[in-house]
Design a protein around this motif. Structure first.
Motif, PDB file in Angstrom:
ATOM      1  N   GLY A  79       0.742  -1.175  -0.184  1.00  0.00           N
ATOM      2  CA  GLY A  79      -0.031  -0.010   0.059  1.00  0.00           C
ATOM      3  C   GLY A  79       0.869   1.415   0.026  1.00  0.00           C
ATOM      4  O   GLY A  79       2.163   1.294  -0.169  1.00  0.00           O
ATOM      5  N   ARG A  80      -0.054   2.448   0.171  1.00  0.00           N
ATOM      6  CA  ARG A  80       0.743   3.669   0.043  1.00  0.00           C
ATOM      7  C   ARG A  80       1.504   3.889   1.494  1.00  0.00           C
ATOM      8  O   ARG A  80       0.876   3.595   2.638  1.00  0.00           O
ATOM      9  CB  ARG A  80      -0.217   4.590  -0.012  1.00  0.00           C
ATOM     10  N   ARG A  81       2.590   4.557   1.299  1.00  0.00           N
ATOM     11  CA  ARG A  81       3.240   5.017   2.636  1.00  0.00           C
ATOM     12  C   ARG A  81       2.862   6.375   3.107  1.00  0.00           C
ATOM     13  O   ARG A  81       2.181   7.166   1.954  1.00  0.00           O
ATOM     14  CB  ARG A  81       4.749   5.498   2.482  1.00  0.00           C
ATOM     15  N   GLN A  82       2.700   6.600   4.229  1.00  0.00           N
ATOM     16  CA  GLN A  82       2.067   7.823   4.639  1.00  0.00           C
ATOM     17  C   GLN A  82       3.045   8.426   5.689  1.00  0.00           C
ATOM     18  O   GLN A  82       3.871   8.093   6.210  1.00  0.00           O
ATOM     19  CB  GLN A  82       0.724   7.575   5.364  1.00  0.00           C
TER      20      GLN A  82
END
Length: 103
Positions: A100-103
């Motif tokens: 998934g996306r890094r935040q």
């Protein structure tokens, strides 16, 4: 040698066959690339169970069945196979982490 149509029936009957006589039971996988078909066979020289598929999604099912048979072969025919399936689920959950996306 008749092909079993249902995956669940094939798994149940093959486990029964293996547990009845583990010394003479065999589990064979055959993949034909030109046809794209996978054939699984479990036999004890008296009874032969076969399952044929051309679906890619059945590869995960086959992997799970391999783990069950490996567990039974190593620990004996009376081994608890729920551990083999739970270990597989834990690995799947661990592999989903980090995607998934890094935040």
């Amino acid at each position: 040698m008749v092909y079993i149509e249902s995956w669940d029936e094939f798994v149940d009957r093959s486990l029964q066959l293996f547990r009845a006589d583990p010394q003479s039971s065999r589990y064979v996988m055959k993949y034909r690339h030109c046809d794209g078909k996978l054939v699984l066979k479990v036999t004890d020289n008296r009874e032969c169970l076969k399952f044929k598929t051309d679906q890619a999604q059945d590869a995960k099912k086959m992997e799970k069945l391999n783990n069950i048979f490996f567990t039974l072969m190593v620990r004996g025919p009376d081994a608890d196979i729920s551990e083999a399936s739970s270990k597989e689920q834990m690995e799947q959950q661990a592999s989903k982490k980090g995607r998934g996306r890094r935040q």
